[in-house]
Write an enzyme that holds these catalytic residues in place. Structure first.
Site, PDB file in Angstrom:
ATOM      1  N   GLY A   1      59.959  35.780  45.042  1.00 43.09           N
ATOM      2  CA  GLY A   1      60.204  34.344  45.200  1.00 43.09           C
ATOM      3  C   GLY A   1      61.415  34.039  46.065  1.00 43.09           C
ATOM      4  O   GLY A   1      61.359  33.171  46.941  1.00 43.09           O
TER       5      GLY A   1
ATOM      6  N   ARG B   1      63.398  25.388  36.578  1.00 38.45           N
ATOM      7  CA  ARG B   1      62.872  25.219  35.211  1.00 38.45           C
ATOM      8  C   ARG B   1      64.021  25.057  34.231  1.00 38.45           C
ATOM      9  O   ARG B   1      64.938  25.892  34.207  1.00 38.45           O
ATOM     10  CB  ARG B   1      62.054  26.454  34.802  1.00 38.45           C
ATOM     11  CG  ARG B   1      60.778  26.647  35.590  1.00 38.45           C
ATOM     12  CD  ARG B   1      59.987  27.845  35.076  1.00 38.45           C
ATOM     13  NE  ARG B   1      60.709  29.094  35.139  1.00 38.45           N
ATOM     14  CZ  ARG B   1      61.008  29.845  34.088  1.00 38.45           C
ATOM     15  NH1 ARG B   1      60.656  29.473  32.867  1.00 38.45           N
ATOM     16  NH2 ARG B   1      61.673  30.982  34.227  1.00 38.45           N
TER      17      ARG B   1
ATOM     18  N   LYS C   1      43.639  37.446  37.783  1.00 35.21           N
ATOM     19  CA  LYS C   1      43.778  36.790  39.093  1.00 35.21           C
ATOM     20  C   LYS C   1      42.454  36.174  39.526  1.00 35.21           C
ATOM     21  O   LYS C   1      42.423  35.120  40.158  1.00 35.21           O
ATOM     22  CB  LYS C   1      44.348  37.766  40.123  1.00 35.21           C
ATOM     23  CG  LYS C   1      45.856  37.988  39.876  1.00 35.21           C
ATOM     24  CD  LYS C   1      46.555  38.938  40.824  1.00 35.21           C
ATOM     25  CE  LYS C   1      48.060  38.948  40.492  1.00 35.21           C
ATOM     26  NZ  LYS C   1      48.876  39.877  41.241  1.00 35.21           N
TER      27      LYS C   1
END
Ligand code: NDP
Length: 313
Positions: free
Chosen positions: A17, A36, A139
């Site tokens: 990320g 978050r 996934k």
């Protein structure tokens, strides 16, 4: 291709990320990062978020436990990239992403969604072993939800993260290369594909508003990094100027050892099995319904495995 997007990166403080945030800023996109509230007083994450802000990213508050907050975050952007963990919170990954798909549906403005994939193409792993197949199956569930909702997507199949695989000379449980010995998986000759994580991020960001990659899988296959374990070891030997001692683990012994491990270890080892005993990353041609990143973006100068290894000298 020169168009700029508003990009929201979720899982921004993670291993991949943070590289996606940097690549997005570097390529000039208006970059948003999900903050978050659950990270609480995690000082490392807070510091990282502040450093993103310093570089020009916008921090947006949102929680997976608060659907409205996700929808509001999504309304500010036109592209979403999710890079939530697939390693430590595997069972959560599917739930989080299904929540995200629901929020994207409701927001209604997202022009491209890149779910947290970045590995082996799960669509090619229908025959994968238990228990590791759970990652591929999960996934695929997320893919189905995306496609059923008609959300424009790009799936990035990034093959092996170099930091995990090159550093450990492709041996499970190793992350640094030994100057003394290496355990070859089988004959060590199955071809794999290794990609520097910064390059994965750079290619990924290039896809986000490229019409050629809409509703497609994009494989990252740097031609000089398509190598067997033996070839990775040879590159290392060349750098250190000596041969390392080699032993070999047969397929059956590998499977026996794997079956004696705990669940999480077995899941990890299943990936090594399919990559290094079966050659699952290279035993197919990319068809007309998919794209290859290095062919799409030849201007990106990717890191070659030989150069990647130099950091370990
Ligand atoms: P990380 O384990 O680094 O975690 C990514 C981020 O997910 C965290 O930093 C956090 O971001 C977010 N997150 C963690 N827990 C929660 C939670 N409970 N709720 C919401 N968000 C949470 O992930 P990686 O970067 O290692 O993995 C990203 C992707 O790359 C995965 O899909 C994985 O499968 C794939 N991968 C592929 C590899 C390969 O060799 N091909 C190797 C490793 C990963 P924040 O706190 O900022 O919200």
């Amino acid at each position: 291709m020169g168009l700029k997007s508003k990009v929201l990166i979720i899982g921004a403080t993670g291993y991949l990320g943070k590289r996606l945030v940097n690549a997005s800023l570097h390529q000039g996109h208006e970059t948003y990062v999900l903050r978050r509230p659950e990270i609480g007083v995690d000082i490392e994450k807070i510091q990282m978020l502040l450093s993103f802000k310093k570089q020009g990213a916008h921090l947006v508050t949102g929680s997976f436990s608060d659907h409205r907050s996700l929808v509001e975050a999504l309304k500010q952007v036109d592209v979403v990239i999710c890079a939530v963990s697939g390693v430590h919170i595997r069972s959560h990954q599917i739930l989080l992403q299904l929540k995200l798909v629901d929020a994207i549906k409701e927001a209604g403005n997202i022009k491209r969604f890149l779910p947290s994939e970045f590995g082996t193409d799960p669509a090619r792993m229908a025959d994968a072993l238990e228990p590791g197949r759970v990652t591929f199956d999960d996934k695929m569930v997320v893919r189905k939800a995306i496609e059923d909702a008609g959300i424009p997507f790009t799936y990035v199949s990034a093959n092996c993260f170099a930091g995990y695989m090159v550093g450990g000379l492709c041996q499970p449980g190793h992350i640094l290369p030994s100057r003394e010995s290496v355990l070859l998986l089988g004959d060590g000759n199955k071809k794999s594909i290794f990609v520097d994580e910064d390059d994965i991020a750079a290619y990924t960001i290039r896809t986000i508003n490229d019409p050629r990659t809409c509703n497609k899988t994009v494989y990252i296959r740097p031609s000089e990094n398509i190598l067997s374990q033996r070839e990775v070891v040879e590159l290392w030997e060349k750098l250190i100027g000596k041969q390392v001692e080699k032993s070999s683990l047969s397929e059956q012994d590998f499977l026996n050892i794997m079956r004696g491990q705990g669940y999480a270890e077995q899941v990890g080892l299943t990936h090594y099995y399919h990559v290094f005993y079966e050659g699952c990353l290279t035993n197919f041609e990319i068809g007309d319904d998919a794209e290859e990143a290095c062919a799409l973006y030849p201007d990106i100068k990717y890191t070659k495995v030989a150069d990647y290894l130099k950091q370990y000298l």
